[in-house]
Motif scaffolding. Structure first.
Motif, mmCIF file in Angstrom:
data_model
loop_
_atom_site.group_PDB
_atom_site.id
_atom_site.type_symbol
_atom_site.label_atom_id
_atom_site.label_comp_id
_atom_site.label_asym_id
_atom_site.label_seq_id
_atom_site.Cartn_x
_atom_site.Cartn_y
_atom_site.Cartn_z
ATOM 1 N N ARG A 144 -13.401 -15.457 30.215
ATOM 2 C CA ARG A 144 -12.765 -16.536 29.175
ATOM 3 C C ARG A 144 -11.415 -16.325 28.490
ATOM 4 O O ARG A 144 -11.354 -17.027 27.423
ATOM 5 C CB ARG A 144 -13.973 -16.863 28.218
ATOM 6 N N ALA A 145 -10.902 -15.694 29.030
ATOM 7 C CA ALA A 145 -9.625 -15.192 28.307
ATOM 8 C C ALA A 145 -8.520 -16.271 28.281
ATOM 9 O O ALA A 145 -8.574 -16.950 29.158
ATOM 10 C CB ALA A 145 -8.920 -13.953 28.854
ATOM 11 N N LEU A 146 -7.843 -16.226 27.080
ATOM 12 C CA LEU A 146 -6.886 -17.239 27.033
ATOM 13 C C LEU A 146 -5.265 -16.698 26.996
ATOM 14 O O LEU A 146 -5.318 -15.485 26.546
ATOM 15 C CB LEU A 146 -7.037 -18.093 25.582
ATOM 16 N N THR A 152 5.507 -23.612 24.109
ATOM 17 C CA THR A 152 4.831 -24.950 23.548
ATOM 18 C C THR A 152 3.482 -23.940 22.556
ATOM 19 O O THR A 152 3.333 -24.807 21.796
ATOM 20 C CB THR A 152 3.943 -25.725 24.605
ATOM 21 N N GLY A 153 3.496 -22.843 22.758
ATOM 22 C CA GLY A 153 2.246 -22.504 21.956
ATOM 23 C C GLY A 153 0.977 -22.627 22.322
ATOM 24 O O GLY A 153 -0.205 -22.349 21.685
ATOM 25 N N GLN A 154 0.853 -23.628 23.331
ATOM 26 C CA GLN A 154 -0.489 -24.179 23.559
ATOM 27 C C GLN A 154 -1.264 -23.137 24.461
ATOM 28 O O GLN A 154 -0.791 -22.227 25.018
ATOM 29 C CB GLN A 154 -0.250 -25.394 24.824
ATOM 30 N N ALA A 155 -2.786 -23.120 24.463
ATOM 31 C CA ALA A 155 -3.548 -22.173 24.897
ATOM 32 C C ALA A 155 -4.038 -22.698 26.168
ATOM 33 O O ALA A 155 -3.878 -23.944 26.598
ATOM 34 C CB ALA A 155 -4.838 -22.040 24.152
ATOM 35 N N HIS A 156 -3.866 -21.706 27.245
ATOM 36 C CA HIS A 156 -4.446 -21.943 28.527
ATOM 37 C C HIS A 156 -5.452 -20.919 29.026
ATOM 38 O O HIS A 156 -5.196 -19.815 28.633
ATOM 39 C CB HIS A 156 -3.382 -22.177 29.475
ATOM 40 N N MET A 157 -6.548 -21.421 29.590
ATOM 41 C CA MET A 157 -7.261 -20.166 30.049
ATOM 42 C C MET A 157 -6.781 -19.607 31.320
ATOM 43 O O MET A 157 -6.033 -20.164 32.361
ATOM 44 C CB MET A 157 -8.737 -20.923 30.618
ATOM 45 N N TRP A 158 -6.964 -18.431 31.411
ATOM 46 C CA TRP A 158 -6.791 -17.383 32.771
ATOM 47 C C TRP A 158 -7.344 -18.056 33.749
ATOM 48 O O TRP A 158 -6.957 -18.057 34.888
ATOM 49 C CB TRP A 158 -6.718 -15.884 32.326
ATOM 50 N N HIS A 159 -8.815 -18.331 33.473
ATOM 51 C CA HIS A 159 -9.661 -18.630 34.703
ATOM 52 C C HIS A 159 -10.158 -19.952 34.198
ATOM 53 O O HIS A 159 -11.452 -19.794 33.816
ATOM 54 C CB HIS A 159 -10.687 -17.563 34.830
#
Length: 233
Positions: A144-146, A152-159
């Protein structure tokens, strides 16, 4: 002969003089030296350093300094394996009959002498060319790592495919606890990856803390003080 090697170079940048800085009443390297002696595992406890002050402190706390590290093994890019190989080769050149060698980090104030002994027991049951190292679980599922987009500084999941899975259904993940590595002398001379196929000695997370930054140091001191509190009924 079973040997403990404690790497402790003098050029720490993020925490200057880290290896001999006072940690809860004594130089942080002293915690490792004392644990090594208390384990009863070693014929010799050696500190590998390039630094006179570290050498003097280590001697006062009961370690040997039979050799000095070269400049090439003491810069910011020097890895653990070449440092231990240097120590092993020095012992071999002195005619010493080495069996097992344990790399014990100088900044591991939570290392327990009993764990060091358990590590040697595990080594005696593992494959002869493998290692035993301290490890612990990640506090959160790595699935669940981000990551953060640098623009942009936006978060995205690695998976992102793992978003809807329950945490308890995800496979546990482990990481190096940064305390010690046991291996046969000949294995140190041949190794390129300490972890692949080796055996972890699992530790509880409350006894594991990397100390790379000043925040890490503060957290480690708070952990040590909390663990030393005696509760009386």
């Amino acid at each position: 002969m079973d040997l403990c090697v404690i790497p402790a170079r003098g050029g720490s940048k993020r925490i200057p003089r880290k290896n001999i800085r006072d940690f809860c009443g004594k130089p942080i390297i002293a915690w490792s030296i004392e644990a090594a002696h208390s384990s009863g595992c070693f014929d010799r406890v050696v500190v590998s350093t390039d630094d006179d002050e570290i050498a003097n402190v280590a001697k006062r706390w009961g370690a040997e300094i039979p050799f000095r590290r070269s400049v090439e093994l003491s810069d910011d890019f020097a890895g653990t394996i070449p440092v231990i190989v240097h120590a092993v080769e020095w012992c071999i050149n002195q005619g010493l009959n080495l069996d097992s060698v344990c790399c014990l980090y100088a900044t591991a104030p939570f290392v327990d002498s009993g764990d060091i002994a358990k590590g040697r027991e595990l080594l005696n049951t593992a494959l002869p060319d493998r290692f035993v190292f301290s490890a612990t679980t990640y506090s959160s599922p790595i699935q669940r790592a981000l990551r953060l987009d640098p623009l942009t500084g936006q978060a995205h999941m690695w998976h992102p495919d793992q978003f809807f899975r329950r945490s308890q259904d995800l496979e546990p993940a482990y990481h190096d606890a940064g305390q010690f590595y046991w291996g046969r002398a000949h294995a140190w001379l041949q190794v390129s990856n300490l972890f692949e196929g080796s055996v972890p000695l699992l530790l509880p997370r409350w006894r594991v803390q990397d100390i790379d930054t000043r925040d890490d140091w503060t957290q480690a001191e708070l952990m040590r003080r909390a663990q030393s509190i005696q509760f009386i009924d």
